[in-house]
Design a protein around this motif. Sequence first.
Motif, PDB file in Angstrom:
ATOM      1  N   ALA B   6      22.144  65.110 -27.925  1.00  0.00           N
ATOM      2  CA  ALA B   6      21.463  64.146 -27.044  1.00  0.00           C
ATOM      3  C   ALA B   6      20.556  63.251 -27.854  1.00  0.00           C
ATOM      4  O   ALA B   6      20.580  62.021 -27.726  1.00  0.00           O
ATOM      5  N   PHE B   7      19.775  63.872 -28.727  1.00  0.00           N
ATOM      6  CA  PHE B   7      18.821  63.111 -29.514  1.00  0.00           C
ATOM      7  C   PHE B   7      19.535  62.162 -30.472  1.00  0.00           C
ATOM      8  O   PHE B   7      19.196  60.983 -30.573  1.00  0.00           O
ATOM      9  N   LYS B   8      20.571  62.675 -31.171  1.00  0.00           N
ATOM     10  CA  LYS B   8      21.306  61.832 -32.121  1.00  0.00           C
ATOM     11  C   LYS B   8      21.919  60.623 -31.420  1.00  0.00           C
ATOM     12  O   LYS B   8      21.852  59.513 -31.919  1.00  0.00           O
ATOM     13  N   GLU B   9      22.510  60.868 -30.262  1.00  0.00           N
ATOM     14  CA  GLU B   9      23.189  59.765 -29.581  1.00  0.00           C
ATOM     15  C   GLU B   9      22.191  58.701 -29.155  1.00  0.00           C
ATOM     16  O   GLU B   9      22.432  57.511 -29.321  1.00  0.00           O
ATOM     17  N   VAL B  10      21.060  59.147 -28.598  1.00  0.00           N
ATOM     18  CA  VAL B  10      20.051  58.168 -28.173  1.00  0.00           C
ATOM     19  C   VAL B  10      19.522  57.426 -29.392  1.00  0.00           C
ATOM     20  O   VAL B  10      19.414  56.194 -29.393  1.00  0.00           O
ATOM     21  N   TRP B  11      19.233  58.179 -30.444  1.00  0.00           N
ATOM     22  CA  TRP B  11      18.633  57.579 -31.625  1.00  0.00           C
ATOM     23  C   TRP B  11      19.572  56.579 -32.291  1.00  0.00           C
ATOM     24  O   TRP B  11      19.162  55.501 -32.721  1.00  0.00           O
ATOM     25  N   ARG B  12      20.866  56.916 -32.351  1.00  0.00           N
ATOM     26  CA  ARG B  12      21.806  56.038 -33.049  1.00  0.00           C
ATOM     27  C   ARG B  12      22.299  54.904 -32.154  1.00  0.00           C
ATOM     28  O   ARG B  12      23.016  54.022 -32.606  1.00  0.00           O
ATOM     29  N   ASN B  13      21.934  54.955 -30.868  1.00  0.00           N
ATOM     30  CA  ASN B  13      22.258  53.834 -29.964  1.00  0.00           C
ATOM     31  C   ASN B  13      20.973  53.336 -29.322  1.00  0.00           C
ATOM     32  O   ASN B  13      20.897  53.138 -28.116  1.00  0.00           O
ATOM     33  N   LYS B  14      19.975  53.154 -30.171  1.00  0.00           N
ATOM     34  CA  LYS B  14      18.637  52.823 -29.664  1.00  0.00           C
ATOM     35  C   LYS B  14      18.644  51.613 -28.742  1.00  0.00           C
ATOM     36  O   LYS B  14      18.030  51.625 -27.691  1.00  0.00           O
ATOM     37  N   GLY B  15      19.381  50.583 -29.148  1.00  0.00           N
ATOM     38  CA  GLY B  15      19.364  49.338 -28.385  1.00  0.00           C
ATOM     39  C   GLY B  15      19.798  49.557 -26.948  1.00  0.00           C
ATOM     40  O   GLY B  15      19.116  49.187 -26.001  1.00  0.00           O
ATOM     41  N   ARG B  16      20.947  50.234 -26.818  1.00  0.00           N
ATOM     42  CA  ARG B  16      21.511  50.432 -25.496  1.00  0.00           C
ATOM     43  C   ARG B  16      20.586  51.273 -24.617  1.00  0.00           C
ATOM     44  O   ARG B  16      20.331  50.953 -23.463  1.00  0.00           O
ATOM     45  N   PHE B  17      20.060  52.351 -25.198  1.00  0.00           N
ATOM     46  CA  PHE B  17      19.197  53.229 -24.401  1.00  0.00           C
ATOM     47  C   PHE B  17      17.838  52.572 -24.137  1.00  0.00           C
ATOM     48  O   PHE B  17      17.231  52.801 -23.097  1.00  0.00           O
ATOM     49  N   ALA B  18      17.383  51.757 -25.094  1.00  0.00           N
ATOM     50  CA  ALA B  18      16.113  51.042 -24.877  1.00  0.00           C
ATOM     51  C   ALA B  18      16.263  50.090 -23.701  1.00  0.00           C
ATOM     52  O   ALA B  18      15.342  49.911 -22.905  1.00  0.00           O
ATOM     53  N   LEU B  19      17.440  49.501 -23.595  1.00  0.00           N
ATOM     54  CA  LEU B  19      17.681  48.559 -22.503  1.00  0.00           C
ATOM     55  C   LEU B  19      17.531  49.252 -21.147  1.00  0.00           C
ATOM     56  O   LEU B  19      16.832  48.757 -20.259  1.00  0.00           O
ATOM     57  N   ILE B  20      18.152  50.408 -21.014  1.00  0.00           N
ATOM     58  CA  ILE B  20      18.073  51.089 -19.723  1.00  0.00           C
ATOM     59  C   ILE B  20      16.674  51.650 -19.499  1.00  0.00           C
ATOM     60  O   ILE B  20      16.157  51.637 -18.378  1.00  0.00           O
ATOM     61  N   ALA B  21      16.008  52.057 -20.596  1.00  0.00           N
ATOM     62  CA  ALA B  21      14.617  52.510 -20.461  1.00  0.00           C
ATOM     63  C   ALA B  21      13.747  51.337 -20.005  1.00  0.00           C
ATOM     64  O   ALA B  21      12.837  51.510 -19.194  1.00  0.00           O
ATOM     65  N   ALA B  22      14.052  50.142 -20.507  1.00  0.00           N
ATOM     66  CA  ALA B  22      13.287  48.960 -20.109  1.00  0.00           C
ATOM     67  C   ALA B  22      13.485  48.676 -18.621  1.00  0.00           C
ATOM     68  O   ALA B  22      12.537  48.309 -17.917  1.00  0.00           O
ATOM     69  N   VAL B  23      14.721  48.853 -18.167  1.00  0.00           N
ATOM     70  CA  VAL B  23      14.972  48.646 -16.733  1.00  0.00           C
ATOM     71  C   VAL B  23      14.159  49.648 -15.914  1.00  0.00           C
ATOM     72  O   VAL B  23      13.509  49.293 -14.929  1.00  0.00           O
ATOM     73  N   VAL B  24      14.159  50.895 -16.361  1.00  0.00           N
ATOM     74  CA  VAL B  24      13.374  51.923 -15.672  1.00  0.00           C
ATOM     75  C   VAL B  24      11.883  51.554 -15.713  1.00  0.00           C
ATOM     76  O   VAL B  24      11.159  51.698 -14.730  1.00  0.00           O
ATOM     77  N   ALA B  25      11.447  51.043 -16.871  1.00  0.00           N
ATOM     78  CA  ALA B  25      10.039  50.660 -17.009  1.00  0.00           C
ATOM     79  C   ALA B  25       9.686  49.561 -16.011  1.00  0.00           C
ATOM     80  O   ALA B  25       8.645  49.621 -15.342  1.00  0.00           O
ATOM     81  N   LEU B  26      10.564  48.561 -15.886  1.00  0.00           N
ATOM     82  CA  LEU B  26      10.284  47.462 -14.955  1.00  0.00           C
ATOM     83  C   LEU B  26      10.275  47.961 -13.510  1.00  0.00           C
ATOM     84  O   LEU B  26       9.434  47.553 -12.709  1.00  0.00           O
ATOM     85  N   ILE B  27      11.198  48.853 -13.211  1.00  0.00           N
ATOM     86  CA  ILE B  27      11.220  49.419 -11.862  1.00  0.00           C
ATOM     87  C   ILE B  27       9.941  50.203 -11.612  1.00  0.00           C
ATOM     88  O   ILE B  27       9.351  50.146 -10.528  1.00  0.00           O
ATOM     89  N   THR B  28       9.486  50.905 -12.644  1.00  0.00           N
ATOM     90  CA  THR B  28       8.227  51.648 -12.528  1.00  0.00           C
ATOM     91  C   THR B  28       7.071  50.698 -12.225  1.00  0.00           C
ATOM     92  O   THR B  28       6.260  50.952 -11.333  1.00  0.00           O
ATOM     93  N   VAL B  29       7.019  49.604 -12.980  1.00  0.00           N
ATOM     94  CA  VAL B  29       5.950  48.622 -12.753  1.00  0.00           C
ATOM     95  C   VAL B  29       6.002  48.132 -11.312  1.00  0.00           C
ATOM     96  O   VAL B  29       4.989  48.083 -10.621  1.00  0.00           O
ATOM     97  N   LEU B  30       7.214  47.821 -10.870  1.00  0.00           N
ATOM     98  CA  LEU B  30       7.369  47.280  -9.526  1.00  0.00           C
ATOM     99  C   LEU B  30       6.932  48.296  -8.470  1.00  0.00           C
ATOM    100  O   LEU B  30       6.154  47.977  -7.561  1.00  0.00           O
ATOM    101  N   VAL B  31       7.419  49.521  -8.609  1.00  0.00           N
ATOM    102  CA  VAL B  31       7.075  50.562  -7.628  1.00  0.00           C
ATOM    103  C   VAL B  31       5.566  50.829  -7.630  1.00  0.00           C
ATOM    104  O   VAL B  31       4.935  50.903  -6.582  1.00  0.00           O
ATOM    105  N   LEU B  32       4.997  50.911  -8.827  1.00  0.00           N
ATOM    106  CA  LEU B  32       3.555  51.184  -8.900  1.00  0.00           C
ATOM    107  C   LEU B  32       2.755  50.009  -8.337  1.00  0.00           C
ATOM    108  O   LEU B  32       1.742  50.199  -7.667  1.00  0.00           O
ATOM    109  N   PHE B  33       3.214  48.804  -8.593  1.00  0.00           N
ATOM    110  CA  PHE B  33       2.507  47.640  -8.065  1.00  0.00           C
ATOM    111  C   PHE B  33       2.549  47.618  -6.544  1.00  0.00           C
ATOM    112  O   PHE B  33       1.547  47.336  -5.892  1.00  0.00           O
TER     113      PHE B  33
END
Lengths: 265, 381
Positions: B6-33
């Motif tokens: 799990a860790f290797k895959e996330v780490w070696r595909n940082k861009g892709r996973f960062a993108l989905i983490a960013a989407v989650v982050a934005l949703i978090t901001v929206l929900v919290l707001f």
Amino acid sequence: MIGLEAINVTKVYGAGATAVTAVNDVSLSVRRGEFVALVGPSGSGKTTMLAMLAGLLRPSAGQIFIAGQDIGRMSETQRTRFRGRYIGFAFQSNNLVPYLTALENVELLLRLNGKLDRNGRERARDLLVRLGLGERLHNRPNQLSGGQQQRVAIARALIHEPEVVLADEPTASLDTERAHQVVQTFAELIHEQNRAGIMVTHDLRMCKYVDRVIQMMDGKVSRVITDRREILRLAGAADELDGHPPSVNGKPALAGDPLAILQGV
Amino acid sequence: MAFYLAFKEVWRNKGRFALIAAVVALITVLVLFIAALAEGLASANREYIEKLNGELLVFQANTQLSTAASRIGRSRVAELRRVEGVEAVGQVGFSTAKLVPPGGDEINVAFIGVEPGMPGEPEVFAGQQLERSRGNNVIVDEGVIVRLGVQVGDLIRLKVTRGTREEFYDLTVVGLTDRRQYFFQPAVFAPIVTWDNIRADGGQPGGELVSNIAVVKLRNPDEIERMKRRIEAEVKDVEVADKKTAWEALPGYTAQQSTLSTQQFFTFFIGVLVVGGFFQIQTLQKVAQIGMLKAIGLSNWTVGLTAFAQIIIVNALGVAVGAAGTLALTANFPVTVPIVLTGATALAAVLALLAIGPLGGIVSVVALLRIEPLRALGMAQ
């Protein structure tokens, strides 16, 4: 010493009127240190046979023994663990984990078997160096050529010292030169490390590296070739008989022991 | 093994996973707001009532708990005081006025009349409580303090429109209290008689002093239900409500909150779908690879746990980034924006957001488990 033995194995797909018999009462055995090619036209049942020998498919009838254990009687979970421990695999494609380096891909099998110690790491590294990938240890599969990827797959198939090594069309995506290189090295290592090797291939030229050719047709073994001359003739390499000694990479080729080869055909 | 992969895959595909983490982050901001906005609007609406130092609010009967429609006179208050179990009763009147700062823009305020020393009067944190029922003394809440920068002892000027005539009153600030907004307006508290004289339609001569509601403090605050029934039985022509019922009856309060919680739910739901979709697409792309892994001996458990661990990692990362960002943002918001991020709401929202991944990922994990190792040979049953 028998590495793998299949006794009266049959595989029927479907049931009733639509039932198809893919493998019909086939018996074969492969000794350790012996490399066997399984050939035949598509639909001959060779891939189904390989799947059963690999413990990926349960036979409808018959028994398959590897390392003395009947894999047909195992549960799904047991077979999965068994494959990881006793069988080495090289596939046609999608062999490697794309996000792991060459070395990590090989080490994966040691990790799976809890053998990833200093010694294991060293062996993985040495094997890759031996396969000419010393400069590529830390490259990921997409940075390797097709031939290099297949060599990594071979290393992975052998690193955990399995009883049986199975290869499914390992040269399908390679050019002639690389195909020969890959299978030649594979054969070398199987002989050297004393594994029971089976390769399914439609490329008859690759048969020149094996000790025995089992030809299948319509779910049955149609012919078994153990004679070195015959094998080379089949491989279209008969000329090598005159120019070169009948050997596999400098070592005398093993002629299959006729008694160990055939049962029930 | 699972965590290694799990860790290797996330780490070696940082861009892709960062993108989905960013989407989650934005949703978090929206929900919290939205949560903070709901909380902010709610408290802007109900703050005064919520903080009342009494348990029950008494309205005129048949006014549907509307403070604007309800009228409670002195005589009714006297009756309330005679009910057994009532400790104290205070009249409270609501009105609006404009604060006229020297040289600044006028500010709308809630102009609230309270009885000094009785329930309804807010506790001051600086200065003094109101002393007499008359006199031009007021307590102002934090909303007024931060807008005007007033201190104890300052004079503030109140503008009231009586008929078509504008009248100005200068009042002395004697006490400061915390946030007591009522109906989205910062509040100015005056003694009830002064309030009655100043407010736009007050000061009718001859009649008794009439307020909108009365606030009742009980001798035993645990007896709310019983006392509510007792008061309604013993005092004619009144309706009694606890604080929560009272603020939920404020015009628009419930509609607003349900709108916001619907928005929150849908944002959350979108999050589940987005994360679920992402991992499902990944799974579909990895069918051959997973088949190979199972063929060479990885168990279903390992394969499933790998995917699940990735979902958790990415989800948690996104929520952490989003929550940190929201906190940083809301901390710097001006008081005029009704955004309040309380620990409890934020925690509830964050916990819900942490469930986005597992909820969305279930489908893809199940799909992973179904992949057959036979795939490695290009076969399927």
